[in-house]
Write a protein that holds these residues in place. Structure first.
Motif, PDB file in Angstrom:
ATOM      1  N   LEU A 169     -13.507 104.100  80.797  1.00 25.56           N
ATOM      2  CA  LEU A 169     -14.808 104.181  81.461  1.00 25.56           C
ATOM      3  C   LEU A 169     -14.731 103.689  82.904  1.00 25.56           C
ATOM      4  O   LEU A 169     -15.300 104.312  83.808  1.00 25.56           O
ATOM      5  CB  LEU A 169     -15.854 103.375  80.691  1.00 25.56           C
ATOM      6  CG  LEU A 169     -16.332 103.971  79.375  1.00 25.56           C
ATOM      7  CD1 LEU A 169     -17.232 102.979  78.637  1.00 25.56           C
ATOM      8  CD2 LEU A 169     -17.067 105.275  79.622  1.00 25.56           C
ATOM      9  N   ARG A 170     -14.038 102.578  83.125  1.00 26.43           N
ATOM     10  CA  ARG A 170     -13.888 102.070  84.501  1.00 26.43           C
ATOM     11  C   ARG A 170     -13.110 103.054  85.353  1.00 26.43           C
ATOM     12  O   ARG A 170     -13.463 103.297  86.516  1.00 26.43           O
ATOM     13  CB  ARG A 170     -13.199 100.703  84.487  1.00 26.43           C
ATOM     14  CG  ARG A 170     -14.087  99.568  84.054  1.00 26.43           C
ATOM     15  CD  ARG A 170     -13.467  98.214  84.333  1.00 26.43           C
ATOM     16  NE  ARG A 170     -12.184  98.030  83.671  1.00 26.43           N
ATOM     17  CZ  ARG A 170     -12.024  97.528  82.453  1.00 26.43           C
ATOM     18  NH1 ARG A 170     -13.065  97.171  81.750  1.00 26.43           N
ATOM     19  NH2 ARG A 170     -10.825  97.383  81.935  1.00 26.43           N
ATOM     20  N   ARG A 171     -12.067 103.641  84.785  1.00 21.92           N
ATOM     21  CA  ARG A 171     -11.258 104.612  85.522  1.00 21.92           C
ATOM     22  C   ARG A 171     -12.096 105.844  85.878  1.00 21.92           C
ATOM     23  O   ARG A 171     -12.051 106.338  87.004  1.00 21.92           O
ATOM     24  CB  ARG A 171     -10.038 105.017  84.704  1.00 21.92           C
ATOM     25  CG  ARG A 171      -9.093 105.939  85.447  1.00 21.92           C
ATOM     26  CD  ARG A 171      -7.860 106.252  84.626  1.00 21.92           C
ATOM     27  NE  ARG A 171      -7.112 105.027  84.377  1.00 21.92           N
ATOM     28  CZ  ARG A 171      -6.526 104.725  83.222  1.00 21.92           C
ATOM     29  NH1 ARG A 171      -6.600 105.544  82.197  1.00 21.92           N
ATOM     30  NH2 ARG A 171      -5.863 103.607  83.083  1.00 21.92           N
ATOM     31  N   THR A 172     -12.888 106.326  84.942  1.00 28.01           N
ATOM     32  CA  THR A 172     -13.745 107.495  85.186  1.00 28.01           C
ATOM     33  C   THR A 172     -14.776 107.181  86.261  1.00 28.01           C
ATOM     34  O   THR A 172     -15.006 107.998  87.158  1.00 28.01           O
ATOM     35  CB  THR A 172     -14.447 107.925  83.883  1.00 28.01           C
ATOM     36  OG1 THR A 172     -13.455 108.218  82.907  1.00 28.01           O
ATOM     37  CG2 THR A 172     -15.331 109.126  84.106  1.00 28.01           C
ATOM     38  N   ALA A 173     -15.399 106.019  86.188  1.00 26.37           N
ATOM     39  CA  ALA A 173     -16.391 105.640  87.201  1.00 26.37           C
ATOM     40  C   ALA A 173     -15.747 105.520  88.573  1.00 26.37           C
ATOM     41  O   ALA A 173     -16.324 105.957  89.580  1.00 26.37           O
ATOM     42  CB  ALA A 173     -17.052 104.321  86.807  1.00 26.37           C
ATOM     43  N   ARG A 174     -14.549 104.953  88.626  1.00 25.95           N
ATOM     44  CA  ARG A 174     -13.846 104.818  89.903  1.00 25.95           C
ATOM     45  C   ARG A 174     -13.488 106.194  90.458  1.00 25.95           C
ATOM     46  O   ARG A 174     -13.678 106.472  91.652  1.00 25.95           O
ATOM     47  CB  ARG A 174     -12.585 103.972  89.710  1.00 25.95           C
ATOM     48  CG  ARG A 174     -11.888 103.617  90.990  1.00 25.95           C
ATOM     49  CD  ARG A 174     -10.699 102.685  90.761  1.00 25.95           C
ATOM     50  NE  ARG A 174      -9.756 103.234  89.795  1.00 25.95           N
ATOM     51  CZ  ARG A 174      -9.410 102.644  88.645  1.00 25.95           C
ATOM     52  NH1 ARG A 174      -9.918 101.478  88.327  1.00 25.95           N
ATOM     53  NH2 ARG A 174      -8.546 103.211  87.830  1.00 25.95           N
ATOM     54  N   ASP A 175     -13.026 107.109  89.615  1.00 23.75           N
ATOM     55  CA  ASP A 175     -12.684 108.464  90.057  1.00 23.75           C
ATOM     56  C   ASP A 175     -13.921 109.217  90.530  1.00 23.75           C
ATOM     57  O   ASP A 175     -13.864 109.945  91.520  1.00 23.75           O
ATOM     58  CB  ASP A 175     -11.986 109.233  88.931  1.00 23.75           C
ATOM     59  CG  ASP A 175     -10.607 108.680  88.616  1.00 23.75           C
ATOM     60  OD1 ASP A 175     -10.092 107.871  89.417  1.00 23.75           O
ATOM     61  OD2 ASP A 175     -10.062 109.038  87.550  1.00 23.75           O
ATOM     62  N   GLU A 176     -15.038 109.027  89.817  1.00 23.54           N
ATOM     63  CA  GLU A 176     -16.291 109.669  90.230  1.00 23.54           C
ATOM     64  C   GLU A 176     -16.718 109.176  91.603  1.00 23.54           C
ATOM     65  O   GLU A 176     -17.145 109.958  92.455  1.00 23.54           O
ATOM     66  CB  GLU A 176     -17.406 109.374  89.220  1.00 23.54           C
ATOM     67  CG  GLU A 176     -17.515 110.348  88.100  1.00 23.54           C
ATOM     68  CD  GLU A 176     -17.787 111.760  88.575  1.00 23.54           C
ATOM     69  OE1 GLU A 176     -18.704 111.984  89.386  1.00 23.54           O
ATOM     70  OE2 GLU A 176     -17.058 112.655  88.123  1.00 23.54           O
ATOM     71  N   ALA A 177     -16.624 107.875  91.822  1.00 21.06           N
ATOM     72  CA  ALA A 177     -17.006 107.307  93.114  1.00 21.06           C
ATOM     73  C   ALA A 177     -16.107 107.857  94.223  1.00 21.06           C
ATOM     74  O   ALA A 177     -16.586 108.182  95.314  1.00 21.06           O
ATOM     75  CB  ALA A 177     -16.925 105.781  93.063  1.00 21.06           C
TER      76      ALA A 177
END
Length: 128
Positions: A113-121
């Motif tokens: 989830l953190r990785r996905t949020a970071r990639d989205e940002a």
């Protein structure tokens, strides 16, 4: 995570391997799976090693010998604690009623989830 946390005595009991009341089991899951779970593990390990450090400090003898003994003892204790970190945390969860493997799975989900949020940002910044 729920707002309930152990009090100081409960936390010390938990740190030395005791089981917390059932209403704190959600906190235990958070404790061993949150982003800072490794730091929390080492804080528990240092708390377990502290009484031995105090005993060595109170022994008679040259201060430099006692201090170097404490440092070496802490290094060895933290090394062994690190080598069994994942298994120790899984055991804590099992003791509090969670199924085996839930700690690893939960940490993996949080990491994804953190990785996905970071990639989205990063993607959003790239489009702007």
């Amino acid at each position: 995570m729920g707002t309930r946390r152990p009090n100081a005595l409960q936390w010390v009991w938990y740190t030395f391997g005791g089981k917390l009341p059932a209403h704190l089991s959600e906190w235990v899951l958070h404790d061993v799976t949150c982003r800072t779970w490794v730091l929390r593990h080492f804080l528990r390990a240092l708390t377990q090693l502290a009484p031995f450090c105090v005993v060595v400090l109170l022994l008679p003898g040259p201060l430099h010998i006692r201090l170097s003994s404490i440092v070496l003892g802490l290094l060895v204790g933290l090394f062994y604690s690190a080598s069994a970190m994942v298994e120790t945390n899984e055991h804590r969860l099992i003791k509090h009623g969670y199924p085996p493997g839930i700690g690893r799975e939960t940490r993996a989900i949080y990491r994804d989830l953190r990785r996905t949020a970071r990639d989205e940002a990063r993607r959003r910044r790239g489009w702007e």
